[in-house]
Design a protein around this motif. Structure first.
Motif, short mmCIF file in Angstrom:
data_model
loop_
_atom_site.label_atom_id
_atom_site.label_comp_id
_atom_site.label_asym_id
_atom_site.label_seq_id
_atom_site.Cartn_x
_atom_site.Cartn_y
_atom_site.Cartn_z
N LEU A 128 -6.60 0.69 -8.01
CA LEU A 128 -5.42 1.83 -7.05
C LEU A 128 -6.21 1.53 -5.56
O LEU A 128 -6.99 2.67 -6.16
CB LEU A 128 -4.28 2.53 -7.75
N ASP A 129 -5.98 1.30 -4.66
CA ASP A 129 -6.25 2.16 -3.34
C ASP A 129 -6.15 2.78 -2.93
O ASP A 129 -5.34 4.08 -3.84
CB ASP A 129 -5.90 1.60 -2.12
N LEU A 130 -6.76 4.34 -2.36
CA LEU A 130 -6.71 5.61 -1.88
C LEU A 130 -6.87 6.33 -0.80
O LEU A 130 -7.50 5.42 0.21
CB LEU A 130 -7.69 6.93 -2.83
N MET A 159 1.07 -0.97 -4.36
CA MET A 159 0.71 0.27 -4.61
C MET A 159 -0.43 1.39 -4.47
O MET A 159 -0.88 0.38 -4.28
CB MET A 159 0.95 0.55 -6.16
N LYS A 160 -0.40 2.20 -3.92
CA LYS A 160 -1.21 2.98 -3.89
C LYS A 160 -1.00 4.62 -3.85
O LYS A 160 -0.27 4.82 -4.13
CB LYS A 160 -2.43 2.46 -2.58
N LEU A 161 -2.84 5.23 -4.28
CA LEU A 161 -2.73 6.84 -4.12
C LEU A 161 -2.89 7.48 -2.67
O LEU A 161 -3.64 6.70 -1.58
CB LEU A 161 -3.72 6.86 -5.03
N ILE A 162 -1.99 8.85 -2.48
CA ILE A 162 -1.53 8.51 -1.15
C ILE A 162 -2.33 10.67 -1.36
O ILE A 162 -1.80 11.26 -2.12
CB ILE A 162 -0.72 9.03 -0.31
N TYR A 163 -3.60 10.74 -0.97
CA TYR A 163 -4.40 12.16 -1.24
C TYR A 163 -3.78 13.06 -0.61
O TYR A 163 -4.46 12.71 0.80
CB TYR A 163 -5.43 12.23 -1.65
N VAL A 164 -3.64 14.17 0.12
CA VAL A 164 -3.17 14.89 0.97
C VAL A 164 -3.93 16.62 0.59
O VAL A 164 -3.46 17.06 -0.52
CB VAL A 164 -1.88 14.97 1.46
#
Length: 213
Positions: free
Chosen positions: A31-33, A1-6
């Motif tokens: 949580l990795d980003l 599970m990870k965060l994705i920032y666009v």
């Protein structure tokens, strides 16, 4: 599970969102980003005229009111012959990632934003970008010179990787910035689209995580 920032460092709403995202990552350190640069105006060639500059000022005012972050309007309005091309600054984020992985990458992203919106620097210039990014990398314990960063930024491989980021943003279905997503077992879930407070983001994230358990 990870965060994705666009996002895009020269997107004003992404600038306003930066403080909230930094606060969120501090609250959910497990949580990795992943940062994906979206290329808001990548490859633009038109010179921003007086009307184009003034068009942006109400947006900046709204971001300032919501985020509390400052804008250097005077430097922006005084700049002549400015081409609002966001590819170079997006590529600077990619160059930092090629040098240091994800270490301090959000700090690099936000320092580049500060350079444009507060210091009034020309973040379409590779040498300027290198100086800004190296400062942030040094603060995160990454040893790299301005010239080394510039060479990475100018490399064909970095240009190609930035293009892959733009394509990934489209593949994720992102059409506005900032966008925050959660990836879990290969599935993508929306967390936030547009500016949102850290409390709202944390609430949405906890709701998502509860559903996925």
């Amino acid at each position: 599970m990870k965060l994705i920032y666009v996002g895009d460092p020269m997107c004003s709403w992404c600038y306003g969102f930066g403080r909230e995202l930094s606060a969120l990552t501090a609250r959910v350190p497990d949580l990795d980003l992943e940062i994906v640069v979206g290329g808001l105006r990548a490859g633009a060639t038109d010179v921003l005229d007086e009307a184009g500059k003034r068009f942006r000022l109400p947006h900046w005012k709204r971001v300032e009111e919501l985020s509390g972050l400052p804008f250097n309007r005077e430097a922006f309005m005084a700049r002549e012959g400015f081409v609002y091309d966001t590819e170079p600054v997006c590529r600077a984020v990619v160059a930092a990632r090629r040098i240091a992985g994800d270490k301090g990458l959000l700090d690099v992203f936000r320092t580049l934003q500060h350079g444009f919106y507060v210091e009034g620097l020309d973040t379409t210039d590779g040498r300027v970008l290198a100086a800004i990014a190296v400062k942030a990398l040094h603060a995160n314990g990454v040893s790299v010179t301005i010239d080394e960063f510039y060479q990475t930024w100018a490399a064909a491989e970095t240009i190609e990787e930035a293009q892959r980021d733009f394509a990934r943003a489209r593949a994720l279905g992102v059409n506005s910035f900032p966008t925050l997503l959660l990836e879990n077992d290969g599935r993508i879930f929306p967390v936030g689209n547009g500016y949102a407070s850290v409390n709202a983001l944390e609430h949405e994230l906890s709701q998502l995580e509860a559903k996925l358990q």
